[in-house]
Design a protein around this motif. Sequence first.
Motif, PDB file in Angstrom:
ATOM      1  N   LYS A 279     -30.311  44.211 -64.813  1.00 29.61           N
ATOM      2  CA  LYS A 279     -30.519  43.635 -63.687  1.00 29.61           C
ATOM      3  C   LYS A 279     -30.868  44.410 -62.331  1.00 29.61           C
ATOM      4  CE  LYS A 279     -25.213  42.014 -64.177  1.00 29.61           C
ATOM      5  NZ  LYS A 279     -24.287  42.104 -63.963  1.00 29.61           N
ATOM      6  N   GLU A 282     -34.523  43.609 -62.490  1.00 28.44           N
ATOM      7  CA  GLU A 282     -35.277  42.023 -61.979  1.00 28.44           C
ATOM      8  C   GLU A 282     -34.974  42.243 -60.890  1.00 28.44           C
ATOM      9  OE1 GLU A 282     -35.287  37.497 -61.507  1.00 28.44           O
ATOM     10  OE2 GLU A 282     -35.830  39.167 -63.298  1.00 28.44           O
ATOM     11  N   PHE A 309     -25.765  36.790 -61.405  1.00 29.10           N
ATOM     12  CA  PHE A 309     -26.923  37.176 -62.379  1.00 29.10           C
ATOM     13  C   PHE A 309     -26.989  36.147 -63.775  1.00 29.10           C
ATOM     14  CE2 PHE A 309     -27.635  40.514 -59.919  1.00 29.10           C
ATOM     15  CZ  PHE A 309     -28.848  41.344 -59.916  1.00 29.10           C
ATOM     16  N   ASN A 311     -27.517  36.234 -67.331  1.00 26.21           N
ATOM     17  CA  ASN A 311     -27.711  37.408 -68.218  1.00 26.21           C
ATOM     18  C   ASN A 311     -27.953  36.331 -69.938  1.00 26.21           C
ATOM     19  OD1 ASN A 311     -27.173  39.312 -66.533  1.00 26.21           O
ATOM     20  ND2 ASN A 311     -24.877  39.434 -66.790  1.00 26.21           N
ATOM     21  N   LYS A 320     -31.976  40.578 -71.076  1.00 30.10           N
ATOM     22  CA  LYS A 320     -32.729  39.955 -69.366  1.00 30.10           C
ATOM     23  C   LYS A 320     -31.889  39.457 -68.810  1.00 30.10           C
ATOM     24  CE  LYS A 320     -36.270  36.951 -68.770  1.00 30.10           C
ATOM     25  NZ  LYS A 320     -37.304  35.643 -68.766  1.00 30.10           N
ATOM     26  N   SER A 321     -31.962  40.194 -67.088  1.00 29.04           N
ATOM     27  CA  SER A 321     -30.656  39.683 -66.444  1.00 29.04           C
ATOM     28  C   SER A 321     -32.256  38.652 -65.457  1.00 29.04           C
ATOM     29  CB  SER A 321     -30.319  39.938 -65.719  1.00 29.04           C
ATOM     30  OG  SER A 321     -29.160  41.378 -66.465  1.00 29.04           O
ATOM     31  N   ARG A 322     -30.920  37.288 -65.147  1.00 32.47           N
ATOM     32  CA  ARG A 322     -32.498  35.999 -63.862  1.00 32.47           C
ATOM     33  C   ARG A 322     -31.288  36.212 -62.684  1.00 32.47           C
ATOM     34  NH1 ARG A 322     -36.769  33.454 -65.144  1.00 32.47           N
ATOM     35  NH2 ARG A 322     -36.273  33.528 -67.271  1.00 32.47           N
ATOM     36  N   ILE A 324     -30.403  34.415 -59.807  1.00 26.99           N
ATOM     37  CA  ILE A 324     -30.521  33.407 -59.197  1.00 26.99           C
ATOM     38  C   ILE A 324     -29.580  32.849 -58.119  1.00 26.99           C
ATOM     39  CG2 ILE A 324     -31.026  32.057 -61.135  1.00 26.99           C
ATOM     40  CD1 ILE A 324     -28.109  31.390 -61.580  1.00 26.99           C
ATOM     41  N   SER A 368     -43.830  36.291 -66.363  1.00 28.28           N
ATOM     42  CA  SER A 368     -42.852  37.290 -65.629  1.00 28.28           C
ATOM     43  C   SER A 368     -42.572  37.308 -64.383  1.00 28.28           C
ATOM     44  CB  SER A 368     -43.041  38.890 -66.350  1.00 28.28           C
ATOM     45  OG  SER A 368     -43.431  39.121 -67.092  1.00 28.28           O
ATOM     46  N   GLN A 369     -41.677  36.102 -64.037  1.00 28.13           N
ATOM     47  CA  GLN A 369     -41.396  35.790 -63.334  1.00 28.13           C
ATOM     48  C   GLN A 369     -42.631  34.981 -62.432  1.00 28.13           C
ATOM     49  OE1 GLN A 369     -40.257  39.447 -60.398  1.00 28.13           O
ATOM     50  NE2 GLN A 369     -38.127  39.001 -60.733  1.00 28.13           N
ATOM     51  N   ASP A 426     -41.472  29.158 -67.607  1.00 24.73           N
ATOM     52  CA  ASP A 426     -42.447  30.552 -67.213  1.00 24.73           C
ATOM     53  C   ASP A 426     -43.302  31.097 -68.940  1.00 24.73           C
ATOM     54  OD1 ASP A 426     -40.791  30.599 -68.361  1.00 24.73           O
ATOM     55  OD2 ASP A 426     -40.229  32.711 -66.786  1.00 24.73           O
TER      56      ASP A 426
END
Length: 728
Positions: A279, A282, A309, A311, A320-322, A324, A368-369, A426
Amino acid sequence: MYLDSKPVLHAVCNGTKFNAAWFIKEGETAQNIFSLFFRGWISIFGAPHRVTVDKQTNFASADFSVLLLAECAIVDSIAVDAHWSQGIVERHHEPLRRTYLRVRQEYDCLGEDNCLAIAVRAVNVTTGPEGLIPSLLVFGTIPRLALRPESAQEDSRESNVSRLSAALIARGEYERSVAEYRVKTAQSSRIPEFPREEDVIEVGAPLLVRRESAYEYGGPFVCAQIDGNQVEVFIPNMRGPARKQAFSIHNVKRYRSSPALQENLILAATTDDPWGEAKEKELQDLIQRGTLAPAEHVPSGATVLGSRFVNTQKTDGRMKSRFIVQGFRDPEGKATAVNAPTLSRYMLRVIFSITAIHGLELAYRDYSQAYLQSAWQLDREVYIRLKDDVQSRLRKGGFLVAALDPCAFYFGERESFSGGVGVVVDDILVFGQARAFQAEACVAAGLEHKGISKPPFTFNGIRMHQTQNELLTDQDAYIDRCFEAGIPSVETFEDFRSMRGKLMYLATGTRPEIQFAVAKLSQVTEESYCADHAKKLLGTAKYVNAFRVKLRYPRLDPKTLRLRVFADASYASNDDYTSQVGFVVFLGDASENVHYMHSQSVKAKQVAHSVMSAELLALVLAYDFAEAVANELKRCGFDVPIILGTDSKQIFDAIASSSILQEKRQMIRLLLLREGLQMRRISEIIHVPGIQNIADALTKQRDCGLWRRVLEYGKLADVFTARVFLFD
């Protein structure tokens, strides 16, 4: 409330819980509503001291208040979006609705007004949720009710039997509703989240207010007045002075500005959280790219969106955490263009086939992103600043957009074709020769990514293995995740819908043989759902879990390539008497080796008046998609003929001869196929025996050995009884 899509005026006494209800017209005036209330309540029981009403136009009008004030009754309007303030009436809506619908279902001949009167009487003579009998409190006795409808058979009016039967059914339905309500009330009680102890609601304080239509808190607004459980705030007005609006105290909370957004964001990633490191990474990346910036003051009227998040743990063990944001709550979101490049499954299989035929190299790159590295010009002011995106860079780097799917790109065409890429948000799938890889590497040089991976790897949920002679794809990892603890039970429609979605994902990926079963189950709604549907779904899930396959893409002879297309239809076989159509497209060579390209099993969107009409519709749909695939393959250097296969002797004879059909739509489709033959877009049309038509399993529930041979060995026998083609 509404019954049978008609508005109903529902009144409940606060003390005795005595009910009264009448149908009214849509958009009824305040004077007419008062007249109805006067005749049905005031003239019988007298005027109440206070009348609490919803904040609707007719109730909130001055006429309604003046008319009731003339009867010495005071009108109280509830706050905005605070329907629970009408708790007594709201709690009686559902029992009355259920009772009415039950009576209406059993005795529709009585009419809607009589059914509503019987339902209201059942509510008034039955013990309610509070343990009270309204009629006993109002009249001092309970009206007599026949124990059995048969006791009224000697009455002079035959309709008494139906009336008393309906009354008994209504009373029983209301008793069940009361019991269910008491159980739900005991199991859960709603405690308002706001105001909290630390929230001090006072005049002049900045407040955020919650509106049901927008599903979030908006503001801040200045508190104007506090009156018990109602809070009035100043609402800005573009055309004049600010106006006051009353809200429930449970729909407001104190607004607090954040002096340091970065610190508050990073604070969420604590060391105690196993996902804390992911986290924090990110959030740090978002802040470094300028996506998140401190906002000391929220503009008046701005929408405050929630966030969280997501996960996930990658196949290699990385966490990996995104981060949103709830963009679906953005009031301007519907008018905003959203670019989410996602490669379609059929185009992915076209790439597999081209790679296997040419013996090209296959690789995968994860950016990445990617969205934060975009350069789209924004039409409105937002807090996210974007830079150059991947798709724009691919076009600038010499890649050409595919016609069948805008998320696929080729590097060169026809003789100069050397490879291409497929984009899924991505993630990038790269295939081709060294020139294509060098061009893609130049595009990736200006963007942050995680390097390039060689097979085996997982792309878009599909595991890919590449050997010297063939390319293998499967979704075994997804099946293991879904059924690692065994096949789950299906108890409710939500369980049914969840498992159906998982099987649909597999059917559109690497398990085309279950497409018909899933397509039929997709037609099941919550109203038509029954235990037989759950049984069929569990049977399909057990088959998928037990029979594991890998889609094979062997090397084909480029000189003898051909698109083998099969179509079939099942006339009026669905529950709603629509037809089921299906087709499948393979790319093969002179041998039995084939590449599975695409298949469909769907309900016909056009009316089919006969078996021949349904079969002809399926064949035209198959030809349409096959021609699109042939054009894509031509851009990649392959001139591939199309062979259409059907098991309908009527259609085959009509194409081969100069027959004229009576129905205009059938004749247009027939002329389309004849024109395709004449212009050599269709190489030949063959008649296939029904048992040898692999598309037959896409429209009927049957065990098909042809699909099993395609999935296990990548082979399909070339069988036909007759064929029609043109020659020079």
